[in-house]
Structure formats: structure tokens, C-alpha cells
Motif scaffolding. Structure first.
Motif, mmCIF file in Angstrom:
data_model
loop_
_atom_site.group_PDB
_atom_site.id
_atom_site.type_symbol
_atom_site.label_atom_id
_atom_site.label_comp_id
_atom_site.label_asym_id
_atom_site.label_seq_id
_atom_site.Cartn_x
_atom_site.Cartn_y
_atom_site.Cartn_z
ATOM 1 N N VAL A 158 19.735 49.217 89.411
ATOM 2 C CA VAL A 158 20.947 49.719 90.068
ATOM 3 C C VAL A 158 20.957 51.241 90.039
ATOM 4 C CG1 VAL A 158 22.408 47.707 89.572
ATOM 5 C CG2 VAL A 158 22.309 49.576 87.934
ATOM 6 N N GLU A 159 21.662 51.820 91.001
ATOM 7 C CA GLU A 159 21.870 53.266 91.073
ATOM 8 C C GLU A 159 23.372 53.516 91.092
ATOM 9 O OE1 GLU A 159 19.561 55.564 91.065
ATOM 10 O OE2 GLU A 159 17.750 54.425 91.494
ATOM 11 N N VAL A 160 23.783 54.765 90.911
ATOM 12 C CA VAL A 160 25.195 55.117 91.076
ATOM 13 C C VAL A 160 25.562 54.808 92.524
ATOM 14 C CG1 VAL A 160 26.864 57.003 91.094
ATOM 15 C CG2 VAL A 160 25.156 56.880 89.278
ATOM 16 N N GLY A 161 26.655 54.074 92.710
ATOM 17 C CA GLY A 161 27.084 53.678 94.040
ATOM 18 C C GLY A 161 26.657 52.270 94.422
ATOM 19 N N SER A 162 25.785 51.648 93.633
ATOM 20 C CA SER A 162 25.345 50.278 93.926
ATOM 21 C C SER A 162 26.498 49.303 93.742
ATOM 22 C CB SER A 162 24.217 49.851 92.982
ATOM 23 O OG SER A 162 23.088 50.649 93.153
ATOM 24 N N SER A 163 26.616 48.358 94.653
ATOM 25 C CA SER A 163 27.587 47.277 94.499
ATOM 26 C C SER A 163 26.935 46.166 93.689
ATOM 27 C CB SER A 163 28.016 46.738 95.857
ATOM 28 O OG SER A 163 28.760 47.712 96.546
ATOM 29 N N ILE A 164 27.676 45.667 92.694
ATOM 30 C CA ILE A 164 27.150 44.603 91.845
ATOM 31 C C ILE A 164 28.117 43.434 91.835
ATOM 32 C CG2 ILE A 164 25.819 46.128 90.356
ATOM 33 C CD1 ILE A 164 28.126 45.881 88.284
ATOM 34 N N LYS A 165 27.594 42.278 91.464
ATOM 35 C CA LYS A 165 28.449 41.104 91.279
ATOM 36 C C LYS A 165 28.046 40.430 89.977
ATOM 37 C CE LYS A 165 25.673 38.195 94.374
ATOM 38 N NZ LYS A 165 24.558 39.040 94.535
ATOM 39 N N GLU A 166 28.862 39.501 89.515
ATOM 40 C CA GLU A 166 28.554 38.803 88.268
ATOM 41 C C GLU A 166 27.170 38.180 88.339
ATOM 42 O OE1 GLU A 166 31.361 36.131 86.441
ATOM 43 O OE2 GLU A 166 33.012 37.209 87.383
ATOM 44 N N GLY A 167 26.396 38.364 87.267
ATOM 45 C CA GLY A 167 25.061 37.780 87.201
ATOM 46 C C GLY A 167 23.949 38.695 87.666
ATOM 47 N N ASP A 168 24.287 39.825 88.317
ATOM 48 C CA ASP A 168 23.247 40.770 88.739
ATOM 49 C C ASP A 168 22.633 41.439 87.505
ATOM 50 O OD1 ASP A 168 23.792 40.215 91.373
ATOM 51 O OD2 ASP A 168 24.704 42.153 91.828
ATOM 52 N N VAL A 169 21.311 41.616 87.512
ATOM 53 C CA VAL A 169 20.639 42.306 86.414
ATOM 54 C C VAL A 169 20.850 43.805 86.596
ATOM 55 C CG1 VAL A 169 18.434 42.749 85.278
ATOM 56 C CG2 VAL A 169 18.932 40.469 86.180
ATOM 57 N N LEU A 170 21.362 44.457 85.540
ATOM 58 C CA LEU A 170 21.654 45.888 85.589
ATOM 59 C C LEU A 170 20.535 46.723 84.962
ATOM 60 C CD1 LEU A 170 25.385 45.719 84.481
ATOM 61 C CD2 LEU A 170 24.479 45.828 86.797
#
Length: 160
Positions: free
Chosen positions: A105-117
């Protein structure tokens, strides 16, 4: 070790004046903590699964206390509208799965539950840290390849 032996051990520790005693045998771990006035005694008994390695612990090491899930928690500064994602383990923080792969992920990335960070390496094992919230990454608080502690903030997420 039976109940009577454990009770005798508790009485012995309380009389000895020791503040904490840990006993680890093949299949049982016992921690006995006494208060300063010797009227407060806490005993923790754990059954260790058969075949599990038993690590020797220092006598004065405090036992971990159960806490609420610490991964998502409100930030305590002026950005209180953000959720802080914290490290669930001690290890080395990596933002990408391998040196030749892109960042999770980068700053500004949209994430949802379960996404690997990110991944955290602990004892040669790479543990994928998944998001427990949905939102947008506002800030990454740790540099790539940096050591992290348990409960250390890793990411700020805007849940809106």
C-alpha cells in the motif's frame, strides 16, 4: 502436578516474600505473583500442548496481560478521526512481499478488510498483516525494513 501440590507451592511462595515465581515443566506452566502485603496472590496455570517446546523464561519477567484487540484504535492526537493500525507482533516491518515486488500500500491507497498492508518478519517467518478496517491510507508511520515493537502504530487510516 496436582491441585494439592499447586496449593502448597502458593503457600510456600507467599511465605517466602518473593513477588513472582515462574515454574515451567514438561506439560505445565505456573506463574505465581504475590502483592506487597502478601494477602494478594495470583496464580496462572497453563497446560502446554504435548510436544511443544518449553522456553526458559527469566524469573522476574512479567507475564503478558490479556488486552483488547489492539490492531485498530483511535489515534490520540489531533487526527482523532483516523484509525491507527498497530503491529500485532515484534519483528522487522516490510512494505513489500519481496525486494523485486511493488509495495502493498501507498499513502492514498484505498483498503478494505482483509487486504494485506505489510509483512513483519519474526524469527525467519514472514507474517502478513491484514487490515481489520476499510478506508484510505493517510500516513505510513514506519520506514521499510525497520524493527517494530508489539502495539507500535504502523498506519493511519481514514475510515470515511
Amino acid at each position: 502436578m496436582d491441585l494439592k501440590e499447586i496449593q502448597n507451592l502458593i503457600k510456600f511462595v507467599a511465605k517466602s516474600g518473593a513477588s513472582e515465581v515462574k515454574l515451567e515443566m514438561d506439560d505445565v506452566k505456573i506463574t505465581i505473583r504475590t502483592g506487597s502485603d502478601h494477602s494478594d496472590t495470583t496464580t496462572i496455570v497453563q497446560q502446554v500442548p504435548v510436544g511443544a517446546p518449553v522456553a526458559a523464561a527469566p524469573i522476574a519477567a512479567p507475564a503478558p496481560t490479556p488486552e483488547a484487540p489492539a490492531t485498530p484504535a483511535p489515534a490520540a492526537d489531533d487526527s482523532s478521526k483516523y484509525i491507527t493500525i498497530k503491529s500485532p507482533i515484534i519483528g522487522t516491518f516490510y512494505r513489500k512481499p519481496s525486494p523485486d515486488k511493488p509495495m502493498f500500500v501507498e499513502v492514498g491507497s484505498s483498503i478494505k478488510e482483509g487486504d494485506v498492508l505489510c509483512v513483519i518478519e519474526a524469527m525467519k517467518l514472514f507474517n502478513e498483516i491484514e487490515s481489520e478496517v476499510s478506508g484510505k491510507i493517510v500516513k505510513i508511520l514506519v520506514d521499510d525494513s525497520s524493527p517494530v515493537e508489539f502495539d507500535q502504530p504502523l498506519f493511519l487510516v481514514d475510515p470515511s
